[in-house]
Design a protein around this motif. Sequence first.
Motif, short mmCIF file in Angstrom:
data_model
loop_
_atom_site.label_atom_id
_atom_site.label_comp_id
_atom_site.label_asym_id
_atom_site.label_seq_id
_atom_site.Cartn_x
_atom_site.Cartn_y
_atom_site.Cartn_z
N SER A 46 0.81 -1.21 0.00
CA SER A 46 0.00 0.00 0.00
C SER A 46 0.85 1.26 0.00
CB SER A 46 -0.94 0.00 1.20
OG SER A 46 -0.20 0.17 2.39
N LEU A 47 2.11 1.17 0.32
CA LEU A 47 2.99 2.33 0.27
C LEU A 47 3.42 2.67 -1.14
CD1 LEU A 47 5.33 1.58 3.31
CD2 LEU A 47 3.47 3.24 3.20
N GLY A 48 3.10 1.79 -2.09
CA GLY A 48 3.48 2.04 -3.47
C GLY A 48 4.83 1.49 -3.84
N LEU A 49 5.37 0.65 -2.99
CA LEU A 49 6.69 0.09 -3.28
C LEU A 49 6.60 -1.16 -4.14
CD1 LEU A 49 8.25 0.47 0.26
CD2 LEU A 49 8.50 1.99 -1.69
N LEU A 50 5.54 -1.91 -4.00
CA LEU A 50 5.39 -3.16 -4.75
C LEU A 50 4.05 -3.17 -5.49
CD1 LEU A 50 6.53 -5.65 -1.98
CD2 LEU A 50 7.88 -4.82 -3.89
N GLY A 51 4.02 -3.84 -6.63
CA GLY A 51 2.78 -4.04 -7.35
C GLY A 51 2.28 -2.82 -8.10
N LYS A 52 3.10 -1.86 -8.37
CA LYS A 52 2.69 -0.65 -9.07
C LYS A 52 3.48 -0.47 -10.36
CE LYS A 52 0.07 0.86 -5.66
NZ LYS A 52 -1.28 1.29 -5.71
N GLU A 53 3.85 -1.57 -11.01
CA GLU A 53 4.67 -1.49 -12.21
C GLU A 53 3.94 -0.79 -13.36
OE1 GLU A 53 4.27 -4.37 -10.51
OE2 GLU A 53 6.25 -4.53 -9.60
N GLU A 54 2.61 -1.04 -13.51
CA GLU A 54 1.85 -0.43 -14.59
C GLU A 54 1.82 1.09 -14.45
OE1 GLU A 54 0.16 -2.70 -12.51
OE2 GLU A 54 0.73 -4.45 -13.71
N GLU A 55 1.61 1.57 -13.25
CA GLU A 55 1.57 3.02 -13.02
C GLU A 55 2.93 3.66 -13.27
OE1 GLU A 55 0.01 3.89 -9.17
OE2 GLU A 55 -1.72 2.59 -9.44
N ALA A 56 3.99 2.95 -12.89
CA ALA A 56 5.33 3.49 -13.11
C ALA A 56 5.64 3.59 -14.59
CB ALA A 56 6.37 2.62 -12.41
N THR A 57 5.28 2.56 -15.38
CA THR A 57 5.55 2.63 -16.83
C THR A 57 4.70 3.71 -17.49
OG1 THR A 57 3.98 0.83 -17.16
CG2 THR A 57 6.32 0.24 -17.03
N ALA A 58 3.46 3.90 -17.06
CA ALA A 58 2.61 4.95 -17.60
C ALA A 58 3.19 6.33 -17.32
CB ALA A 58 1.20 4.84 -17.05
#
Length: 103
Positions: free
Chosen positions: A86-98
């Motif tokens: 929930s801190l945004g460290l894991l599982g946010k690969e799609e948002e990072a590439t966007a």
Amino acid sequence: MASGYGLNGGQNRCYPFWQEVLGCYVVNSGEGEAGKKKCVPALEDYYECLHHRKEALRTMKMQAAYRKAEAAHPRENAPKAEQIRSLGLLGKEEEATALLNQR
């Protein structure tokens, strides 16, 4: 080994221990094997100065005891995997590439 000179030209850190060993051998040289046995503590001190084996063993035992104590009493407020996500460290690969593609 026992030249007495260190890396910087001064006295070697173990040279006093070596002098103690030599002094012990000189004093006890007439006694044969019994004289050599009297010099074992001085020789052990010299080897410890050279190799730090006893110190390393003591350090490893202390680290093992610390790890064991940590395992026996885990942190009370340690974050769980869901909280870390929930801190945004894991599982946010799609948002990072966007975000990177916007530039």
